[in-house]
Design a protein around this motif. Structure first.
Motif, PDB file in Angstrom:
ATOM      1  N   LYS A  10      12.796   9.280  19.049  1.00  0.00           N
ATOM      2  CA  LYS A  10      12.407  10.144  18.072  1.00  0.00           C
ATOM      3  C   LYS A  10      14.371  10.481  17.627  1.00  0.00           C
ATOM      4  CE  LYS A  10       8.031  11.986  19.958  1.00  0.00           C
ATOM      5  NZ  LYS A  10       7.284  13.330  19.616  1.00  0.00           N
ATOM      6  N   GLN A  11      14.518  10.985  17.924  1.00  0.00           N
ATOM      7  CA  GLN A  11      15.851  11.683  18.179  1.00  0.00           C
ATOM      8  C   GLN A  11      17.434  10.299  16.664  1.00  0.00           C
ATOM      9  OE1 GLN A  11      18.201  13.114  20.840  1.00  0.00           O
ATOM     10  NE2 GLN A  11      17.010  15.100  21.995  1.00  0.00           N
ATOM     11  N   LYS A  12      16.931   9.508  17.651  1.00  0.00           N
ATOM     12  CA  LYS A  12      17.437   8.520  17.044  1.00  0.00           C
ATOM     13  C   LYS A  12      16.722   7.914  15.026  1.00  0.00           C
ATOM     14  CE  LYS A  12      20.551   5.799  19.706  1.00  0.00           C
ATOM     15  NZ  LYS A  12      22.062   5.849  19.172  1.00  0.00           N
ATOM     16  N   ASN A  13      15.842   8.561  15.038  1.00  0.00           N
ATOM     17  CA  ASN A  13      14.549   7.602  14.170  1.00  0.00           C
ATOM     18  C   ASN A  13      14.108   6.077  14.316  1.00  0.00           C
ATOM     19  OD1 ASN A  13      13.078   8.745  12.414  1.00  0.00           O
ATOM     20  ND2 ASN A  13      14.647   8.586  10.443  1.00  0.00           N
ATOM     21  N   VAL A  14      14.481   5.869  15.400  1.00  0.00           N
ATOM     22  CA  VAL A  14      14.131   4.236  14.802  1.00  0.00           C
ATOM     23  C   VAL A  14      13.264   4.294  15.229  1.00  0.00           C
ATOM     24  CG1 VAL A  14      16.578   3.299  15.289  1.00  0.00           C
ATOM     25  CG2 VAL A  14      15.193   3.451  17.288  1.00  0.00           C
ATOM     26  N   THR A  15      12.399   2.144  15.598  1.00  0.00           N
ATOM     27  CA  THR A  15      10.571   2.715  15.278  1.00  0.00           C
ATOM     28  C   THR A  15      10.705   1.351  16.390  1.00  0.00           C
ATOM     29  OG1 THR A  15      11.285   0.283  13.931  1.00  0.00           O
ATOM     30  CG2 THR A  15      10.400   2.038  12.836  1.00  0.00           C
ATOM     31  N   TYR A  16       9.688   0.782  16.601  1.00  0.00           N
ATOM     32  CA  TYR A  16       9.226  -0.499  17.766  1.00  0.00           C
ATOM     33  C   TYR A  16      10.321  -1.689  17.247  1.00  0.00           C
ATOM     34  CZ  TYR A  16       6.314   2.608  19.908  1.00  0.00           C
ATOM     35  OH  TYR A  16       5.271   3.876  21.061  1.00  0.00           O
ATOM     36  N   ALA A  26      10.679  -9.148  22.466  1.00  0.00           N
ATOM     37  CA  ALA A  26       9.718  -8.618  21.201  1.00  0.00           C
ATOM     38  C   ALA A  26       9.223  -7.495  20.930  1.00  0.00           C
ATOM     39  CB  ALA A  26       8.246  -9.275  22.851  1.00  0.00           C
ATOM     40  N   LYS A  27       8.515  -6.911  20.298  1.00  0.00           N
ATOM     41  CA  LYS A  27       8.096  -5.495  20.377  1.00  0.00           C
ATOM     42  C   LYS A  27       7.254  -5.013  21.165  1.00  0.00           C
ATOM     43  CE  LYS A  27       5.278  -3.502  16.459  1.00  0.00           C
ATOM     44  NZ  LYS A  27       4.604  -3.066  14.684  1.00  0.00           N
ATOM     45  N   GLY A  28       6.246  -5.527  21.881  1.00  0.00           N
ATOM     46  CA  GLY A  28       4.928  -5.412  22.558  1.00  0.00           C
ATOM     47  C   GLY A  28       5.653  -4.904  23.681  1.00  0.00           C
ATOM     48  N   THR A  29       6.942  -5.413  24.113  1.00  0.00           N
ATOM     49  CA  THR A  29       7.467  -5.552  25.567  1.00  0.00           C
ATOM     50  C   THR A  29       8.387  -3.964  24.828  1.00  0.00           C
ATOM     51  OG1 THR A  29       8.444  -7.661  25.601  1.00  0.00           O
ATOM     52  CG2 THR A  29       9.448  -5.836  26.656  1.00  0.00           C
ATOM     53  N   VAL A  30       8.963  -4.014  23.805  1.00  0.00           N
ATOM     54  CA  VAL A  30       9.476  -1.829  23.331  1.00  0.00           C
ATOM     55  C   VAL A  30       8.361  -1.148  23.216  1.00  0.00           C
ATOM     56  CG1 VAL A  30      10.677  -0.792  21.771  1.00  0.00           C
ATOM     57  CG2 VAL A  30      11.366  -3.684  21.818  1.00  0.00           C
ATOM     58  N   GLN A  31       7.255  -1.644  23.138  1.00  0.00           N
ATOM     59  CA  GLN A  31       6.641  -0.663  23.091  1.00  0.00           C
ATOM     60  C   GLN A  31       5.740  -0.769  24.648  1.00  0.00           C
ATOM     61  OE1 GLN A  31       3.386  -2.627  20.418  1.00  0.00           O
ATOM     62  NE2 GLN A  31       3.417  -0.845  18.740  1.00  0.00           N
ATOM     63  N   LYS A  32       6.059  -1.582  25.714  1.00  0.00           N
ATOM     64  CA  LYS A  32       5.050  -1.234  26.631  1.00  0.00           C
ATOM     65  C   LYS A  32       6.012  -0.203  27.988  1.00  0.00           C
ATOM     66  CE  LYS A  32       3.590  -4.869  29.233  1.00  0.00           C
ATOM     67  NZ  LYS A  32       3.831  -5.793  29.948  1.00  0.00           N
ATOM     68  N   VAL A  33       7.593  -0.580  26.886  1.00  0.00           N
ATOM     69  CA  VAL A  33       8.803   0.843  28.124  1.00  0.00           C
ATOM     70  C   VAL A  33       8.995   1.686  27.497  1.00  0.00           C
ATOM     71  CG1 VAL A  33      11.175   0.604  27.776  1.00  0.00           C
ATOM     72  CG2 VAL A  33      11.073  -1.807  28.190  1.00  0.00           C
ATOM     73  N   LEU A  34       8.964   1.933  26.222  1.00  0.00           N
ATOM     74  CA  LEU A  34       8.861   3.432  25.946  1.00  0.00           C
ATOM     75  C   LEU A  34       7.080   4.183  25.935  1.00  0.00           C
ATOM     76  CD1 LEU A  34      10.749   2.756  22.005  1.00  0.00           C
ATOM     77  CD2 LEU A  34      10.904   4.113  24.174  1.00  0.00           C
TER      78      LEU A  34
END
Length: 64
Positions: A10-16, A26-34
């Motif tokens: 949120k602070q960096k204002n970046v998307t998955y 993979a975007k799904g991997t980023v989502q899983k981590v977050l």
């Protein structure tokens, strides 16, 4: 741990998708981590390190 990562996102204002493209995972991997409810055992250490680095979060914070 995931709360700190989500807050950093949120602070960096970046998307998955932005993290995914910049880091080559993979975007799904980023989502899983977050995702606060994801099973940590299903996330590789390499991907955790990559996302932590992308968000400027020290891995030691993630391990607490």
């Amino acid at each position: 741990m995931k709360i700190e990562l989500k807050e950093a996102q949120k602070q960096k204002n970046v998307t998955y998708e932005e993290i995914s493209k910049e880091q080559g995972i993979a975007k799904g991997t980023v989502q899983k981590v977050l995702c606060p409810t994801a099973d940590l055992q299903s996330i590789s250490l390499e991907n955790l390190i990559t996302v932590c680095g992308a968000l400027g979060v020290k891995l030691s914070i993630c391990a607490e």
